[in-house]
Write a protein that holds these residues in place. Structure first.
Motif, mmCIF file in Angstrom:
data_model
loop_
_atom_site.group_PDB
_atom_site.id
_atom_site.type_symbol
_atom_site.label_atom_id
_atom_site.label_comp_id
_atom_site.label_asym_id
_atom_site.label_seq_id
_atom_site.Cartn_x
_atom_site.Cartn_y
_atom_site.Cartn_z
ATOM 1 N N GLY A 155 -4.147 2.764 2.782
ATOM 2 C CA GLY A 155 -3.057 1.498 2.826
ATOM 3 C C GLY A 155 -1.829 1.672 1.727
ATOM 4 O O GLY A 155 -1.042 0.679 1.607
ATOM 5 N N GLU B 70 1.598 2.426 0.572
ATOM 6 C CA GLU B 70 2.953 2.702 1.014
ATOM 7 C C GLU B 70 3.362 3.739 0.455
ATOM 8 O O GLU B 70 4.130 3.615 -0.756
ATOM 9 C CB GLU B 70 3.788 1.460 0.963
ATOM 10 C CG GLU B 70 3.519 0.407 1.781
ATOM 11 C CD GLU B 70 4.700 -0.304 2.661
ATOM 12 O OE1 GLU B 70 5.610 0.335 2.933
ATOM 13 O OE2 GLU B 70 4.583 -1.448 2.545
ATOM 14 N N LYS C 87 -0.171 4.436 6.751
ATOM 15 C CA LYS C 87 -0.691 3.997 5.950
ATOM 16 C C LYS C 87 -2.328 4.038 6.064
ATOM 17 O O LYS C 87 -3.262 3.989 5.097
ATOM 18 C CB LYS C 87 -0.737 2.269 5.901
ATOM 19 C CG LYS C 87 0.212 1.742 4.978
ATOM 20 C CD LYS C 87 0.238 0.190 5.247
ATOM 21 C CE LYS C 87 1.388 -0.291 4.173
ATOM 22 N NZ LYS C 87 1.108 -1.796 4.315
ATOM 23 N N THR D 273 -3.428 6.740 3.980
ATOM 24 C CA THR D 273 -3.246 6.876 2.447
ATOM 25 C C THR D 273 -4.134 5.748 1.804
ATOM 26 O O THR D 273 -3.759 5.472 0.891
ATOM 27 C CB THR D 273 -1.678 6.557 2.124
ATOM 28 O OG1 THR D 273 -1.291 5.376 2.886
ATOM 29 C CG2 THR D 273 -0.910 7.797 2.927
ATOM 30 N N TYR E 100 5.342 10.612 4.972
ATOM 31 C CA TYR E 100 5.023 9.368 5.334
ATOM 32 C C TYR E 100 6.487 8.982 6.080
ATOM 33 O O TYR E 100 6.418 8.318 6.929
ATOM 34 C CB TYR E 100 5.013 8.845 3.974
ATOM 35 C CG TYR E 100 4.385 7.233 4.215
ATOM 36 C CD1 TYR E 100 3.047 6.956 4.466
ATOM 37 C CD2 TYR E 100 5.398 6.196 4.237
ATOM 38 C CE1 TYR E 100 2.825 5.690 4.539
ATOM 39 C CE2 TYR E 100 5.018 4.973 4.155
ATOM 40 C CZ TYR E 100 3.735 4.566 4.617
ATOM 41 O OH TYR E 100 3.165 3.418 4.519
#
Ligand code: SF4
Lengths: 94, 617
Positions: B373, B375, B368, B371, B361
């Protein structure tokens, strides 16, 4: 004039069932030999005998000495400016 | 033969048949029990072709001659199979008292084969053995599953091991949870149970295993128990648990930080066994049978976001869910560990996979949109907890991460393989080979992939000796020379521990001579230290041969490049092992060929002649 310096020592693993942080005071300058003698004077009856050398110092084959950054310390030079000195017998967890 | 039940249970889940079989005496004599016995059976019974979830992959639960009585830490049980995560040999064990009950029920092992058409659990009450309907606990978290089965079966002092929702869904890092929250964590044995629709095994035994002379046995047990109790490392583990090692990590550099990149982390001051003792630790009755060490911790968090009660976190969880992800919130580490146990996923692999994903990431390989959204930033506790749930439920990116970092990197590409930290598909445990050089060859050659327990060199590198194997002085942890040797002797010794099925933490006190005494007292077979170590070597090489037959070669005996690169800062900055030299020494001592097969000469010496034609044609 004798100048005293206050600093901390961590004794992790030397006394097997009690890991401690202690504040000590010594006249500066002092080296590691001097500090280890002081530690043995104060806590020697509880430190495991394996961790004490024939010279009455700590057994560096098993005990590691380091500054807060993890840099190893050794005998023979002034260490009185280090605020915290670690003495550990490594345990590698589970 | 004394010290053994002398028989095993064979459970065919496809047909529902259960048989009781005699175990050949020579298997017990030559392979001791536990992982050794498993290797001898599974070498013959698991085919070299096919998928790990095929019905012909088998689970082998086993104990050894020291289980079933009062030997210290002998509540353990071993489980072996071909690993869903790595595709190679797997053994794993959990503490508690399951092993004690299994042996007292009159069995040295259980072989589970085939696949059940519906969820079942195996019920063992001495001679009464049956498969029972598990639909009431299928889908349940591990604690609810255990509770449900304990209530249904109702025998006090019985034991049970179960899988959680993750194992049912065949998450490849799915584990088995036994007794309370003891985990056979590594390699995905829980996923294999799930693929067979076997939710749990419940066992109660009331027979006292026979030894040649009860008085001699009791004397030996007492002697060894006292030795363990008086051992200085045992006392440290008792006082602060395994998490005490996190308190020293700033000095040793042992615990990995930020996916094995950094050498220094302020969070060690907050996430460690001493801090835990001052905050969330609660007194609790011991959970591991006959253990004088009592390293296991019990914690309670009554307030706030992370309320939980239960065991752990131990060192590995603190590092995997703490320093690896830069999470310095101790309560959240305890809660994350609790979630892993409840879902039944391995904390080491899970923390490693989340750390891997955080790095992806950070580098922009995951965003995002990948995933849902979340973080996935370093130290983001909510992200860690969300990823645990996703992994366990095979949701979104969690589905990929639950297959382990090797497979995740294969799918993601874009250089992610450079920071997928594993050996042979098994995420590395939380000990840095740049801190203790002996971990290098140990990880590279462990039969189950990167593992510190199949050669617990942490108990020796810089701290211990084993004169029976020629190790007379503690070695400098930062010396490369001698570490091939250290890895070999400790691996051989640990193979005997895993075959006797006792806890590795006794290894600080129990020498090969002690273990020989105990095995002799249990079985009547005359053991000495050399015989013990030779048995370990035989078992280790048989497991190696199991892997060789699956295609494993010396090219697989590697360490991730990142671990041969300096940490940024910390006590080991700029200090690196000479891995090539270590491996050369190791191979020479093992008498392995350059291609990674044990030499014919070595196989003959160990009585493994039956392997030669498989490996050499
Ligand atoms: S040493 Fe720790 S893990 Fe091992 S049996 Fe004892 S309490 Fe359990």
């Amino acid at each position: 004039m004798i100048c005293m310096v206050k600093f901390k020592v961590r004794l992790y693993g030397l006394i097997p069932d009690e890991f401690m942080i202690k504040e000590l005071t010594l006249p500066e300058p002092f080296n590691l030999e001097r500090l280890e003698k002081e530690i043995i004077k104060r806590f020697g009856d509880r430190i495991h005998t394996d961790y004490i050398s024939d010279q009455g110092l700590l057994n560096h084959q098993l005990v590691r000495v380091g500054d807060p950054s993890g840099k190893r310390l050794d005998y023979g030079y002034d260490i009185s400016e280090i605020e915290e000195i670690w003495f550990i017998v490594p345990i590698t967890g589970g | 033969m004394k010290g053994y039940a002398g028989r095993l249970l064979r459970v065919d889940l496809s047909s529902g048949t259960i048989t009781k079989e005699k175990i050949p005496d020579e298997y017990l004599r030559d392979y001791i029990g536990g992982t050794g016995l498993a290797a001898r059976y599974l070498y013959d019974e698991i085919p070299v072709n096919g998928d790990v979830f095929d019905e012909n992959n088998k689970l082998f639960f086993s104990v050894g001659p020291l289980n079933g009585k009062q030997f210290p830490t002998s509540g353990r049980c071993n489980v072996s199979c071909r690993s869903p995560l790595t595709g190679i040999w797997l053994d794993s064990s959990w503490s508690g008292r399951f092993g004690y009950n299994l042996k007292r029920a009159g069995y040295d092992a259980i072989i589970i084969e085939g696949k059940s058409p519906r969820p079942v659990y195996l019920y063992i009450n001495n001679e009464q053995v049956e498969l029972k309907d598990a639909s009431a606990v299928w889908g349940k978290m591990t604690s609810e599953s255990l509770k449900g089965i304990y209530e249904e079966c109702g025998i006090s002092r019985a034991s049970c091991c179960t899988i959680g929702p993750a194992g049912e869904k065949m998450v490849k890092t799915g584990c088995i949870i036994g007794d309370t929250t003891k985990a056979a964590g590594r390699g995905g044995s829980g996923a294999l149970m799930g693929s067979k629709k076997l939710k749990a095994i419940y066992v109660y035994g009331s027979q006292n295993p026979e030894v040649p002379d009860e008085d001699v046995w009791r004397k030996v047990v007492k002697e060894i128990n006292t030795k363990i109790k008086e051992n200085k490392t045992s006392q440290g583990l008792k006082a602060y648990g395994t998490g005490v090692a996190m308190a020293m990590a700033d000095q040793t550099g042992d615990a990995p930080i930020k996916n094995w990149t950094l050498g220094k982390w302020d969070g060690f001051a907050k996430v460690n066994g001493i801090a835990m003792a001052k905050t969330i630790l609660k007194k609790h009755k011991p959970q591991c049978f006959a253990c004088p060490i009592r390293c296991a911790r019990y914690v309670e968090i009554d307030e706030g976001e992370y309320q939980m009660k239960g065991e752990g976190p131990e060192y590995e969880a603190m590092a995997a869910l703490g320093s690896m992800c830069l999470n310095d919130n101790l309560e959240s580490v305890a809660y994350a560990n609790f979630l892993c146990n409840e879902y039944g996923i391995d904390v080491i692999s899970t923390g490693s996979a989340i750390s891997f994903a955080m790095e992806a990431y950070e580098k922009g390989i995951l965003a995002k949109k990948d995933t849902d959204g979340i973080e996935l930033t370093w130290g983001n506790v909510e992200a860690i907890l969300a990823m645990i749930r996703k992994i366990a439920n095979r949701e979104g990116i969690g589905d990929l991460l639950g297959q382990g970092v090797r497979e995740a990197a294969d799918v993601l590409g874009q250089g992610t393989e450079d920071f997928a930290i594993h050996v042979k598909g098994l995420e590395l445990p939380m000990h840095d080979p740049r801190a203790f050089f002996a971990f290098g060859p140990t990880y590279a050659t462990s039969p189950r992939g990167g593992c510190h327990l199949r050669g617990y060199v942490g108990g020796f590198d810089g701290v211990g000796v084993m004169p029976e194997a020629g190790l007379n002085e503690p070695q400098d942890p930062h010396a490369s020379e001698g570490k091939g040797f250290l890895a070999k002797i400790v691996q051989d010794y640990c193979a005997v521990f895993q075959s006797s099925v006792i806890c590795f933490f006794t290894l600080y006190a129990v020498t090969p001579t002690d273990l020989a005494k105990a095995l002799t007292a249990a079985t009547g077979i005359s053991y000495d230290a050399q015989k013990v170590l030779k048995a370990g070597e035989r078992i280790f090489n048989l497991q190696r041969a199991f892997n060789n037959r699956l295609g494993l070669t010396s090219a697989d005996d590697v360490l991730p490049e990142r671990l041969l690169t300096s940490t940024i800062g910390g006590p080991n900055e700029g200090i690196l092992p000479n891995f090539e030299e270590q491996m050369k020494e190791y191979y020479e001592l093992r008498k392995w060929e350059d291609d990674g097969r044990p030499s014919k000469e070595k196989l003959r010496e160990l009585g493994l002649d039956f392997v030669i034609s498989d490996l050499y044609g």
